[in-house]
Structure formats: structure tokens, C-alpha cells
Design an enzyme around this catalytic site. Structure first.
Site, PDB file in Angstrom:
ATOM      1  N   SER A 144      53.076 -20.875 -25.406  1.00 53.70           N
ATOM      2  CA  SER A 144      53.939 -19.848 -25.964  1.00 53.70           C
ATOM      3  C   SER A 144      53.100 -18.645 -26.373  1.00 53.70           C
ATOM      4  O   SER A 144      52.029 -18.811 -26.934  1.00 53.70           O
ATOM      5  CB  SER A 144      54.664 -20.429 -27.182  1.00 53.70           C
ATOM      6  OG  SER A 144      55.480 -19.456 -27.765  1.00 53.70           O
ATOM      7  N   CYS A 145      53.566 -17.456 -26.071  1.00 49.26           N
ATOM      8  CA  CYS A 145      52.830 -16.252 -26.451  1.00 49.26           C
ATOM      9  C   CYS A 145      53.820 -15.183 -26.885  1.00 49.26           C
ATOM     10  O   CYS A 145      55.026 -15.342 -26.703  1.00 49.26           O
ATOM     11  CB  CYS A 145      51.951 -15.762 -25.302  1.00 49.26           C
ATOM     12  SG  CYS A 145      52.896 -15.207 -23.867  1.00 49.26           S
ATOM     13  N   PRO A 146      53.341 -14.089 -27.491  1.00 47.52           N
ATOM     14  CA  PRO A 146      54.270 -13.121 -28.100  1.00 47.52           C
ATOM     15  C   PRO A 146      55.289 -12.560 -27.120  1.00 47.52           C
ATOM     16  O   PRO A 146      56.471 -12.469 -27.442  1.00 47.52           O
ATOM     17  CB  PRO A 146      53.341 -12.019 -28.616  1.00 47.52           C
ATOM     18  CG  PRO A 146      52.039 -12.689 -28.830  1.00 47.52           C
ATOM     19  CD  PRO A 146      51.935 -13.739 -27.770  1.00 47.52           C
TER      20      PRO A 146
END
Lengths: 490, 149
Positions: A8-10
Site C-alpha cells: 500500500s502506498c499514498p
């Protein structure tokens, strides 16, 4: 090794997928099976509860909070940023494998893990096992504290705390807890803590059976139903009933569709209120009085039995001790025996009851030692604790087994306990102590023969359980609970 | 519309820093009608970059944003012989991928970008891009590796 990961990333465009790909490649290169959930913008493809349950370890490669991380609670966890996963995926895979290997000790975790697609019988067993797996630490904590109290303070510590006659001496008991240390000493304190932990067995069992059925909404009606089962003397069988009932009611309520305005208050007000009220009313009004009536009837019957021959009485008392382990039937037998002790004379019924009450945990401990494959991980752990619990006459040590598989376990341990009760009577053994098991061997008349009777009953119980468990069931039952030890590091 | 076309490929970029490279690529996107407002798009990319630089080990930079100023999901690619610092610990980035996603992009578009991101960790893909002879070769590579897989 089976592993799962969440990336998961921004922005959820690039790193999420790069990390997923890098980890998948590294896992494949190292010969492991990895399933990745990418919490990105391309839509979620969530890991199934089965995938998570089967995984030995979890990797979070995330720069933002992982969604629904509760699902992974209790799994060995490796946490890193997405870049670390992209730059050095092999390292993370190695760490996860390492964690899975070092965190081998199983412990139940707070997730609902019942296979949605399974048949009714399997699901019923999974629900029961969910409750049992949460209950076992309470059995271990409470039972071992009580055993320690007996070890350091002598078994009379229980009478000092609760009141009663022990070895011809009558104790008043401690009603004001601030006087506990002064009256009963450190062993008394240990005993009290253990006894309180024990008082949670049935509420926890019922609560988490309901949790297994209905998830979080099941917990409140289950726990309260379990407390009421204890309060009405319905014991763990009452608790099983309360748990199943609470789970069913809560599950049904979560399926009710209401107007929007009411939906908001469903989880916080309506479901807890209605489910707890319904379960509470049933436990108090519908279950409570028959239990009391049965107890009265059994007590009268036992009193009438006194003329029917000592061996027959011993068989009956033994079977009753094992039937519900602290429940209404067990209480009747135990109270009857303690009554014969009140005059301070050595009691044959007390010896039979105590010896028979030691058999269920011992027999199951023996069974788990003989044929580990017939038991779940959780049950094997309970079996290890069973030796000390049984030796200390803490019959409740067998509840986890009986709750998980009542129809096979209860008749088997009743056989063993009945044999021990009958034999103890037959050899004319007596006891001056109402509890304490192996720790009060000095207060037993004919102790060697009593030990022999216990050994015979233990073997009968173990063999019966193993035979019953081998009928109509494949070996190596799957633990419905993902069994790992490390709580999620957040 | 394809993810990348030849006019979105800059093979011998002389830009000296992240902002310059990103702007050069963003202007190509704007010229192709894929980005409607260069300044707004650059602001979104810079904001993402400020959270954490998107440089990766192995000489890669992947500035990206979901932005209301993007009309079509797009990839613009730049190759820099001298390299541009992109915040990676092991040195400057020589391959720079600017990924532009529309704010309300649907699942299909996002899946293509996800597939692109997945290819970026494959060494063979990076090597092929590093040695591609011309823009047409880059477009062909991306199309084969990402779209047609």
C-alpha cells in the site's frame, strides 16, 4: 512456506504494484508461496480468510495504514515501507520466513475464522473451537494459579478463602477481600486470582462461540449469556447453549434491514441491546429453572441411593463428576460428598468424588500424548496443562475438550471417572479433604489404592476418547484458528 | 488512447534536476492533450514527491500523481545519460517514468497502470528500456510488456 503480504502506498498507482511484483518474484525465487493484496487504486482483490489462515507469516509493505489489519492480528508480522519491498524483496521474504519459524508457539487470535462454505457439522465444530481456543488460556492461568496455591499453601487454602471444612477443621472463609492476605497468606491470594480467572471460563467460552458465529456483535450477548449460565449454575453446557444462542440471535439481527436512520444506531445500540436482552431472558427464565429442578431431583436421588451399595454410588458419583465438570450435575455430586464430610469424619464419598474428578483432565492429557494427530493444536496445549490440573483435582481442565467435541468426549470421560469412583469405593478409601488432589494425599485413607483407581480410570478415559475420536472422522483436524503467537506489532 | 506514444518519450534528456525533468515530461503530456493544466498537474506530482521521493535503487525515478488535470491515463518516459538525483540512496535516476492518472479513473485504466508498475521491477524490462535505440522501440516495449500481456 505459505505467506501473505499487503502492499500500500499514498497514491496507490505505482509503488503498491511494484512492491507486490517484487515480493512475488522474490518469494518464487526462494521457493515460497506468496499471495499479495494490493491496496491500490486498481480495485481491491482482498485475501480470503482461508488464505490468511493458511499463511505462516504476513508482510506489510506499506507507507500508509494497511486497511482492515485486524484480519492479520496475531500472525507473525514483518513490516516495511514499499520501497524496501521494491529494493530488497528477498530480505523481507527471508525475515518473514524467519519470523514464522521462531514464532511457532500457537495462540488464538482475535479474528473470526469459520469457513463460510463448510457444512453445518464442520461449522458447528469450528464455532465451538473458536470459543474453546479463547477459553484455554483462562483454564491454564486459573488452574495453574490454583495448583500453585495448593503447592505453597496446602490445599486447605481453598477452604481458608471460600470457607468450609478441611481435614476436620472448619474455616469461615474470607468475605472482605482486604483481609485476604492476612487470613490466607500469599497462597490465598494466588488461589483467589485463580478462582476469578476460572469464573471467566464459561463467559469467555460462550462469548467467543458467539463471536465465531456473528463476529463482534456476538460477543456481548455471548459473554452475558455465559455469565448468566454461571450464575444459574448451568455450567459449561449452559455456556455452550448461551454461546450458540447468542451467536444466532446476533447474526440474525445483523441481517435485518432497517430504515437508514436506524441503521446508524444498529451496531452500537440496537444489536447489543436486543441480542443481550433476548439471550439473557432465555438463560434466566427458560434455562435457569429446569437446571435448578434437575439439581434438586438429582440431590434427592443421591440421598436415596445411600442404601444401594457403595460401589454403585461410587460409579454414579464418578459419572456425575465428569458429566459437566463444574456444571449442575457435577455440583450435585460434589456438594453431596462435601456434605458427608461436614462432620469431620473421613468420607468414602469424598474420596470417590475427588478421585473421579481428577480423571477427566488426566485422561485427556494422556490421550493427547498418545495420539497427537487426533487433536487440534489448541487441544494439545490444553492436554499439556491437563496433567497438573488433573493431579490438583481441577476437573475444569477437561472443559476445552468437552466443549469442542461434547458427544465424543463427555461419555468417554464419564466412563473413566465412573470406573475410578466405583473402584475407590470398592477398596474402601476415604478422604478428609474436600479438594486438593495429589496435594492432600496425606489426608486420604488407602492412598496407593486411590492412585491406582485414578490410573485405571485415566487409561479407560483416554482409550475411550481415542476410540470415539477415531470413529467417523479423519485424523488431523484443522485448527479453525490461525495459530501463531506474535500479536500484530501495532 | 494508448498509454504511451513516441512523442511522450525523451531519450537524451539534458535536464539537471527533478523539477526540470518532470516539467519537460509534463509539457509533452500537455502537448498531447493528455494533461489539461501543466501547473496543476505538476503541483500534484510535487506534492506526492514531497511525501517521499519516488526514486528507487537501480537508477529509477517514478514521479506520479492522480490529478484532476489529467485527461487520459498516460506514461511519459525520459532517459538521462548523466542521471538526475531522485532521492534514491544508491545514486541518480537514469530512467524516469512519469505516470499520470485521471482523478476519477476507472478500474480498467488503473489496472493498466498497475501492470506497468509491476513491469518496472523486472530487470529485463529496465535493461531493454535503457538500451532502446529510439522512441519507437520504447513505445513498442511498453506496449508489448504492459498492454498486451
Amino acid at each position: 512456506m505459505k505467506l501473505v503480504a499487503v502492499t500500500s502506498c499514498p497514491t496507490g498507482i505505482a509503488h503498491t504494484y511494484m512492491a507486490a511484483e517484487a515480493l512475488e518474484q522474490a518469494a518464487e525465487a526462494a521457493g515460497h508461496e506468496l499471495l499479495v493484496e494490493t491496496q491500490g487504486s486498481a480495485g481491491m482483490d482482498p485475501l480470503s480468510p482461508q488464505d490468511i489462515a493458511a499463511a505462516r507469516a504476513v508482510i506489510f509493505a506499506a507507507d500508509v495504514e494497511v486497511r482492515d489489519r485486524d484480519r492479520f492480528a496475531g500472525k507473525p508480522l514483518v513490516q516495511a515501507g514499499v520501497k524496501q519491498a521494491i529494493n530488497n524483496p528477498a530480505e523481507l521474504i527471508a525475515q518473514a520466513v524467519d519470523r514464522a519459524d521462531t514464532d511457532a508457539a500457537p495462540a488464538p487470535v482475535l479474528v473470526s475464522k469459520v469457513d463460510e462454505s463448510a457444512g453445518v457439522g464442520t461449522r458447528l465444530r469450528q464455532w465451538l473451537m473458536t470459543g474453546v481456543s479463547y477459553m484455554i488460556p483462562f483454564v491454564a492461568a486459573g488452574g495453574l494459579l490454583i495448583a500453585l496455591a495448593f503447592l505453597f499453601g496446602g490445599a486447605e487454602v481453598a477452604s481458608k478463602v471460600n470457607g468450609g471444612t478441611f481435614g476436620g477443621v472448619t474455616y469461615a472463609g474470607v468475605t472482605d477481600l482486604s483481609q485476604l492476605l492476612a487470613t490466607a497468606g500469599v497462597p490465598g491470594v494466588l488461589f483467589k486470582i485463580g478462582a476469578v480467572a476460572f469464573s471467566m471460563l464459561v463467559p469467555i467460552l460462550a462469548g467467543f462461540i458467539a463471536f465465531g458465529i456473528a463476529d463482534r456483535p456476538g460477543l456481548v450477548p455471548g459473554v452475558v449469556g455465559g455469565l448468566l449460565a454461571t450464575a444459574t449454575g448451568a455450567g459449561f453446557l449452559g455456556g455452550l447453549l448461551a454461546g450458540l444462542l447468542a451467536g444466532g440471535v446476533a447474526y440474525a439481527l445483523t441481517r435485518v434491514s432497517l430504515p437508514r436512520a436506524l441503521q446508524a444506531v444498529m451496531p452500537v445500540v440496537i444489536i447489543p441491546l436486543v441480542s443481550t436482552a433476548v439471550v439473557g431472558v432465555i438463560m434466566l427464565l427458560v434455562i435457569g429453572s429446569p437446571v435448578a429442578a434437575v439439581q434438586t431431583g438429582l440431590t434427592n436421588w443421591l440421598t436415596g441411593m445411600t442404601g444401594a451399595g457403595a460401589v454403585g454410588l461410587g460409579l454414579l458419583l464418578g459419572a456425575m463428576m465428569a458429566f459437566d465438570m463444574g456444571g449442575p450435575v457435577n455440583k450435585v455430586a460434589y456438594t453431596f460428598a462435601v456434605g458427608t464430610l461436614a462432620s469431620g469424619t473421613p468420607s468414602a464419598a469424598m474420596a470417590a468424588v475427588m478421585a473421579a474428578g481428577m480423571v477427566p483432565p488426566l485422561g485427556l492429557a494422556l490421550a493427547t500424548a498418545l495420539r497427537r494427530r487426533l487433536f487440534t493444536d489448541a487441544e494439545r496445549k490444553a492436554g499439556e496443562a491437563g496433567w497438573l490440573l488433573g493431579a490438583s483435582f481441577i476437573t475444569e481442565g477437561a472443559i476445552p475438550f468437552a466443549a469442542a467435541d461434547p458427544l465424543r468426549v463427555i461419555p468417554s470421560i464419564m466412563l473413566g471417572s465412573a470406573a475410578t469412583g466405583g473402584l475407590t469405593m470398592a477398596v474402601g478409601a476415604t478422604s478428609l479433604a474436600p479438594h486438593g488432589g495429589i496435594w492432600v494425599v496425606g489426608l486420604i485413607g488407602k492412598p496407593l489404592l486411590v492412585l491406582l483407581a485414578i490410573a485405571v480410570g485415566m487409561v479407560i478415559a483416554a482409550v475411550s476418547v481415542l476410540a470415539a475420536k477415531s470413529i467417523g472422522r479423519t485424523e488431523n483436524p484443522t485448527d479453525p484458528v490461525p495459530t501463531t503467537a506474535t500479536p500484530a506489532a501495532a | 488512447m494508448p498509454l504511451i506514444t513516441e512523442d511522450l518519450v525523451l531519450l537524451d534528456l539534458a535536464a539537471k534536476d527533478r523539477a526540470e525533468v518532470t516539467r519537460a515530461l509534463a509539457e509533452r503530456l500537455a502537448a498531447a492533450g493528455r494533461v489539461t493544466d501543466v501547473e496543476a498537474f505538476l503541483a500534484d506530482v510535487t506534492a506526492r514527491e514531497a511525501q517521499m521521493p519516488t526514486g528507487l535503487e537501480g537508477g529509477i525515478g517514478i514521479p506520479h500523481a492522480r490529478s484532476a488535470a489529467v485527461a487520459e491515463p498516460s506514461l511519459a518516459f525520459a532517459r538521462s545519460a548523466d542521471g538526475v538525483d531522485w532521492g534514491a540512496p544508491d545514486g541518480p535516476a537514469r530512467l524516469i517514468f512519469l505516470i499520470a492518472a485521471p482523478d476519477g479513473a476507472g478500474g480498467e485504466h488503473m489496472k493498466i497502470l498497475a501492470a506497468l508498475a509491476r513491469r518496472l521491477v523486472h530487470q529485463s524490462f529496465k535493461d531493454a528500456l535503457a538500451t532502446a535505440a529510439d522512441a519507437a522501440a520504447v513505445v513498442k516495449l511498453v506496449t508489448e510488456e504492459v498492454i498486451d500481456r
